[in-house]
Write an enzyme that holds these catalytic residues in place. Structure first.
Site, mmCIF file in Angstrom:
data_model
loop_
_atom_site.group_PDB
_atom_site.id
_atom_site.type_symbol
_atom_site.label_atom_id
_atom_site.label_comp_id
_atom_site.label_asym_id
_atom_site.label_seq_id
_atom_site.Cartn_x
_atom_site.Cartn_y
_atom_site.Cartn_z
ATOM 1 N N ARG A 33 33.870 89.349 38.242
ATOM 2 C CA ARG A 33 34.825 90.193 38.967
ATOM 3 C C ARG A 33 34.575 91.675 38.721
ATOM 4 N NH1 ARG A 33 36.774 85.222 38.252
ATOM 5 N NH2 ARG A 33 38.467 84.370 39.528
ATOM 6 N N GLY A 101 29.225 78.649 41.148
ATOM 7 C CA GLY A 101 30.268 78.452 42.157
ATOM 8 C C GLY A 101 31.158 79.672 42.258
ATOM 9 N N ASP A 326 37.872 74.013 32.469
ATOM 10 C CA ASP A 326 36.463 73.990 32.056
ATOM 11 C C ASP A 326 36.273 73.395 30.658
ATOM 12 O OD1 ASP A 326 35.706 75.111 34.441
ATOM 13 O OD2 ASP A 326 35.700 77.160 33.686
HETATM 14 C C1 S3P Z 1 36.655 80.179 37.910
HETATM 15 C C2 S3P Z 1 37.547 79.245 38.397
HETATM 16 C C3 S3P Z 1 37.467 77.807 38.067
HETATM 17 C C4 S3P Z 1 36.526 77.527 36.908
HETATM 18 C C5 S3P Z 1 35.252 78.318 37.002
HETATM 19 C C6 S3P Z 1 35.551 79.811 37.027
HETATM 20 C C7 S3P Z 1 36.836 81.593 38.280
HETATM 21 O O1 S3P Z 1 37.009 77.088 39.182
HETATM 22 O O2 S3P Z 1 36.232 76.152 36.840
HETATM 23 O O3 S3P Z 1 34.402 78.044 35.913
HETATM 24 O O4 S3P Z 1 36.223 82.476 37.655
HETATM 25 O O5 S3P Z 1 37.613 81.867 39.214
HETATM 26 P P1 S3P Z 1 37.967 76.626 40.396
HETATM 27 O O6 S3P Z 1 38.432 77.815 41.081
HETATM 28 O O7 S3P Z 1 37.076 75.782 41.261
HETATM 29 O O8 S3P Z 1 39.053 75.840 39.764
#
Ligand code: S3P
Length: 449
Positions: A33, A101, A326
């Site tokens: 971020r 992700g 996590d």
């Molecule tokens: C994250 C949100 C989570 C987490 C990922 C980091 C983030 O995922 O599992 O490691 O930084 O917003 P989800 O938004 O899919 O729950």
């Protein structure tokens, strides 16, 4: 970097007491971020304590491709010259988010309300993960997306030339989806409203405010209602990234299960939307002292003193899942070393992480002699007590850093060594893991080394 290099087989062996200070890296969520918001601010943002893991480095590269100037000044110290909200340039190259992700979903949100087109891809793990959860709400702003079947990467996103603000209820507990919608809302006129039924990590809300956006948060019967006023001028910030509670979880859990251990993990974020694991461990009987509670970089932090503990299995409250999502892989390792049964319900989101983490942990723990029960949304671990896990197997890590680190932690307390087929993904979030654990006295090594 989507090219997944040669697999690195690793082995962990039963170790003597872990002792010392474990300085874990910066928080991954806040690191992503900082770079993205820095790129959307006007002027220079300075970041210290940035996690220099591959996931975050991929986001830095992506921000350059969208026109920001991103420079590494020293260890963990970065400068970002932003282009302002709505100022992203169209990238000339495919955006490769590697294993991340968070990276891909947040960046899709950040570009979706600008009149530019970008194509995203990632490694074999990321290309299996669902992107529809982000592109569905982005379509409401006017963005279009063209991906593979099932909303998989590679995917091209055509940003909305004339975006409209949206009101969106996030259907699953996901900070990534919430954040993608908020970042898209930055360049939509008027108010964008995101509603989450269960609270998830709130770094985006905190940091957007820190960068000068107007963000209102109300707790209502519908859930948490977050309202963002579009088209702000984001002001550059100095961001001090606190240490990652999700990375701290590995040395903390290792110390809890390795007899005689006594370690300190300083400056770990204790943000209530992230600290569910620590609450759970204390309920299991963990001796953790939360020393010197203070605020750093806008986040509550504490120094954790952790000693080997006699642990008992518990039922983890379902409503705590989002605040420790996590950490279930490493919790299931701790549960295997506790007396009695640990029940984890409401955890189906684990199936769409870097790997299907319920399946990866269940199969790996079974290979180490632990009895498991599972269904779509539940993982139950039958504990074998301190030193009771036989070990002696190899766990498949499925390009998933947290699966890799969890099984190495188990090997430090199991009767026979625990091996993993591939530890290379650890570099995505915790590049110094091996050296840090060895520094505490853990016998972790590359197999054959
Ligand atoms: C994250 C949100 C989570 C987490 C990922 C980091 C983030 O995922 O599992 O490691 O930084 O917003 P989800 O938004 O899919 O729950």
């Amino acid at each position: 970097m989507s090219a997944h290099g040669e697999p690195v087989a690793m082995t962990a062996r039963r170790s003597g007491p872990l002792r010392g200070v474990a300085e874990v890296p910066g928080d991954k969520s806040i690191s992503h971020r900082s770079l993205i918001l820095g790129a959307l601010a006007v002027g220079e943002t300075r970041v210290t304590g940035l996690l220099e893991g591959q996931d975050v480095l991929d986001t830095a590269k992506a921000m350059r491709a969208f026109g920001a100037e991103v420079t590494r000044l020293g260890a963990g110290e970065w400068s970002v010259h932003g282009v302002g909200v709505g100022g992203f340039a169209e990238p000339a190259e495919v955006i490769d988010c590697g294993n991340s992700g968070t990276g891909v979903r947040l960046i899709m949100g950040a570009m979706a309300t600008s009149p530019i087109t970008a194509t995203f891809t990632g490694d074999a793990s990321l290309r299996k993960r669902p992107m529809g959860r982000v592109t569905d709400p982005l379509a409401l702003f006017g963005a279009r997306s063209y991906g593979r079947k099932g909303g998989r990467l590679p995917m091209t996103v055509v940003g909305a030339a004339d975006p409209v603000p949206v009101r969106y209820t996030v259907p699953m507990p996901s900070a990534q989806v919430k954040s993608a919608v908020l970042l898209a809302g930055l360049n939509a006129p008027g108010e964008t409203v995101v509603i989450e039924k269960e609270p998830t990590r709130d770094h985006s809300e905190r940091m957007l405010r820190g960068f000068g956006a107007e963000v209102r948060v109300e707790d209502t019967t519908e859930g948490r209602v977050i309202t963002l006023t579009g088209r702000p001028e984001l002001k550059p910030q100095t961001v001090a990234v606190p240490r990652d509670p999700s990375s701290a979880a590995f040395p903390v859990c290792a110390a809890l299960i390795v007899e005689g251990s006594d370690i300190t993990v300083p400056g770990v974020s204790q943000n209530p939307t992230r600290n569910g694991l620590y609450t759970t461990l204390v309920e299991m009987g963990a001796e953790i002292e939360f020393q010197n509670p203070r605020e750093e970089g806008g986040e509550p932090v504490a120094d954790l003193r952790v000693r080997f503990s006699a642990l008992k299995g518990i039922e983890v409250p379902e409503e705590r899942a989002a605040s420790m999502i996590d950490e279930y892989p490493v919790l299931s390792v701790v549960a295997a070393c506790a007396e009695g049964t640990t029940v984890m319900r409401g955890v189906k989101e684990l199936r769409v992480k870097e790997s299907d983490r319920i399946d990866a942990m269940a199969r790996g723990l079974e290979a180490m002699g632990v009895r498991i029960e599972e269904d779509e949304d539940t993982l139950i671990v039958h504990g074998m007590g301190a030193g009771g896990v036989p070990g002696g197997g190899t766990a498949k890590t499925h390009i998933d850093h947290r699966i890799a680190m969890s099984f190495l932690v188990l090997g430090l307390a199991s009767q026979k060594p625990v091996s993993i087929d591939d530890g290379s993904p650890i570099a995505t979030s915790f590049p110094v893991f091996e050296g840090l654990m060895r520094g505490l006295g853990a016998e972790v090594a590359r197999t054959g080394a």
